[in-house]
Design an enzyme around this catalytic site. Structure first.
Site, short mmCIF file in Angstrom:
data_model
loop_
_atom_site.label_atom_id
_atom_site.label_comp_id
_atom_site.label_asym_id
_atom_site.label_seq_id
_atom_site.Cartn_x
_atom_site.Cartn_y
_atom_site.Cartn_z
N TYR A 137 0.82 -1.22 0.00
CA TYR A 137 0.00 0.00 0.00
C TYR A 137 0.86 1.27 0.00
O TYR A 137 0.43 2.31 -0.48
CB TYR A 137 -0.89 0.04 1.24
CG TYR A 137 -2.23 -0.63 1.11
CD1 TYR A 137 -2.34 -1.95 0.68
CD2 TYR A 137 -3.40 0.05 1.42
CE1 TYR A 137 -3.57 -2.57 0.59
CE2 TYR A 137 -4.65 -0.55 1.33
CZ TYR A 137 -4.72 -1.86 0.91
OH TYR A 137 -5.95 -2.47 0.83
N ASP B 261 -3.15 -18.21 -0.22
CA ASP B 261 -4.16 -18.88 -1.05
C ASP B 261 -4.86 -19.98 -0.25
O ASP B 261 -6.09 -20.11 -0.26
CB ASP B 261 -3.57 -19.41 -2.36
CG ASP B 261 -2.27 -20.19 -2.18
OD1 ASP B 261 -1.72 -20.20 -1.06
OD2 ASP B 261 -1.80 -20.79 -3.16
N ASP C 41 -6.37 -7.05 4.07
CA ASP C 41 -7.51 -6.36 3.44
C ASP C 41 -8.45 -7.39 2.83
O ASP C 41 -9.66 -7.37 3.03
CB ASP C 41 -6.98 -5.40 2.37
CG ASP C 41 -8.10 -4.69 1.64
OD1 ASP C 41 -9.02 -4.19 2.32
OD2 ASP C 41 -8.07 -4.64 0.40
N ASP D 110 -12.38 -9.01 4.47
CA ASP D 110 -13.69 -8.99 3.80
C ASP D 110 -14.28 -10.40 3.76
O ASP D 110 -15.47 -10.61 3.97
CB ASP D 110 -13.58 -8.46 2.36
CG ASP D 110 -13.81 -6.96 2.27
OD1 ASP D 110 -13.45 -6.27 3.24
OD2 ASP D 110 -14.34 -6.48 1.24
#
Ligand code: IPM
Ligand code: MG
Length: 357
Positions: free
Chosen positions: A141, A224, A248, A252
């Site tokens: 980021y 993964d 991040d 979610d």
């Protein structure tokens, strides 16, 4: 001395959900239970419209002087066309960086009352209680160099840098291990060590930090596989520690295990007591202004603020218990509604929490 809380409603559903959280906080203040002053500022699109930038100096000064910051949500289609430096998201990232809020705690807890709101089978998610500790001020980021450049007369290329210093990994791992000692003594560090040097270093450092926490079990998982395990057997996790981008994405995913991202609070801590508190969800421009949004993630973020920045863990628990009562009564915003429950709007939900308090 009174504590100072800066409130940044932001964009989309931000102002609506913030209003409900502030309503709850103000009621506690009015009952003399915690002396606090509220100040308001602008961030994101709301700030761009007023000042041209997503994080005005004024807002930053307020935030720096505060004990805690309560934020709604930022962004929306209106500002999507802007260059990256002027986008609402950049304001949020600048705020996190300026505050040094490197430790992002994102709990995913399934309220038993919402079991049927999850898309997963009840036995997979019932009793779920995991915590993602996401590194928030480093990684890809913020890595430099970054950009888009012309490489020849035919095409451009774009690049970002994934970089972590050992000290950044140490401090986020310590946060994860400290919390694990208060929970179920298990930290799972998520990386991509089969491909990335950054992840190799991350693993080494995590192992090193683990030495200071003999009661905590450390495991490692590739990102993964972690994404898969989260939907396959989410209850195997206690604390997950990971980098900014992986966190991040996983947060979610974890949010949806609990039925709705509208239920999930978050805290971003600087390690010195100050924190930025925001719901884990976005600004949901499609339902903004319609009193449809679920204010519970923001109300629960305010509870985290009580616990981590204001030194009022009992009040945090009271808010959390009140949310449980409201769900017991069968009140639901649309995102968590199911047959046999009562649909309520944003403000009605806030009022119900207030009443339960
Ligand atoms: C989040 C959001 C932000 C992030 C965006 C809005 C910049 O997705 O808090 O998870 O990527 O950190
Ligand atoms: Mg996100």
């Amino acid at each position: 001395m009174n504590k100072k809380v800066v409130v940044l409603p932001g964009d989309g559903i931000g102002p609506e959900i913030i209003e409900e959280a502030v309503k709850v906080l103000r009621a506690l203040v009015a009952s003399g239970e915690f002396p606090v002053e509220f100040e308001y500022g602008h961030i994101g699109g709301a700030a761009i419209d007023r000042t041209g930038v997503p994080l005005p100096d004024e807002t930053l000064d307020l935030a720096r002087a505060a004990d805690a910051i309560l934020l709604g949500s930022i962004g929306g289609p209106k500002w999507d066309g802007l260059e990256r430096q002027r986008r609402p998201e950049t304001g949020l990232l600048q705020l996190r960086a300026a505050l040094g809020a490197f430790a992002n705690l994102r709990p995913a807890i399934l309220y038993p009352q919402l079991l049927s709101a999850s898309t997963l089978k009840p036995d997979i998610v019932s009793g779920l209680d995991l915590l993602i500790v996401r590194e928030l001020t480093g990684g890809i980021y913020f890595g430099i160099p970054r950009g888009i450049r012309q490489i020849d007369d035919r095409e451009r290329e774009a690049f970002n840098t994934l970089v972590y210093r050992e000290s950044e990994i140490v401090r986020i791992c310590k946060v994860a291990f400290d919390i694990a000692t208060q929970r179920h003594q298990h930290v799972c560090s998520v990386d991509k060590a089969n491909v990335l040097e950054v992840s190799q270093l991350w693993r080494e450092v995590a192992e090193c930090v683990a030495q200071d926490y003999p009661t905590v079990r450390l495991t490692h998982m590739y990102i993964d596989n972690a994404a898969m395990q989260l939907v396959l057997a989410p209850k195997q996790f206690d604390v997950i520690v990971t980098s900014n981008l992986f966190g991040d994405i996983l947060s979610d995913e974890a949010a949806m295990l609990t039925g709705s991202i509208g239920m999930l609070p978050s805290a971003s801590l600087d390690g010195k007591g100050k924190g930025l508190y925001e719901p884990a969800h976005g600004s949901a421009p499609d339902i903004a202004g319609k009193q449809l949004a679920n204010p519970l993630a923001t109300i629960l973020s305010a509870a985290m603020m009580m616990r981590y920045s204001l030194g009022l863990p009992e009040l945090a628990e009271r808010i959390e218990t009140a949310v449980g009562h409201v769900l017991d009564r069968g009140l639901r915003t649309f995102d968590i509604s199911s047959p046999g429950t009562q649909r309520v709007g944003t403000a009605e939900m806030g009022d119900a929490v207030l009443k339960a308090l």
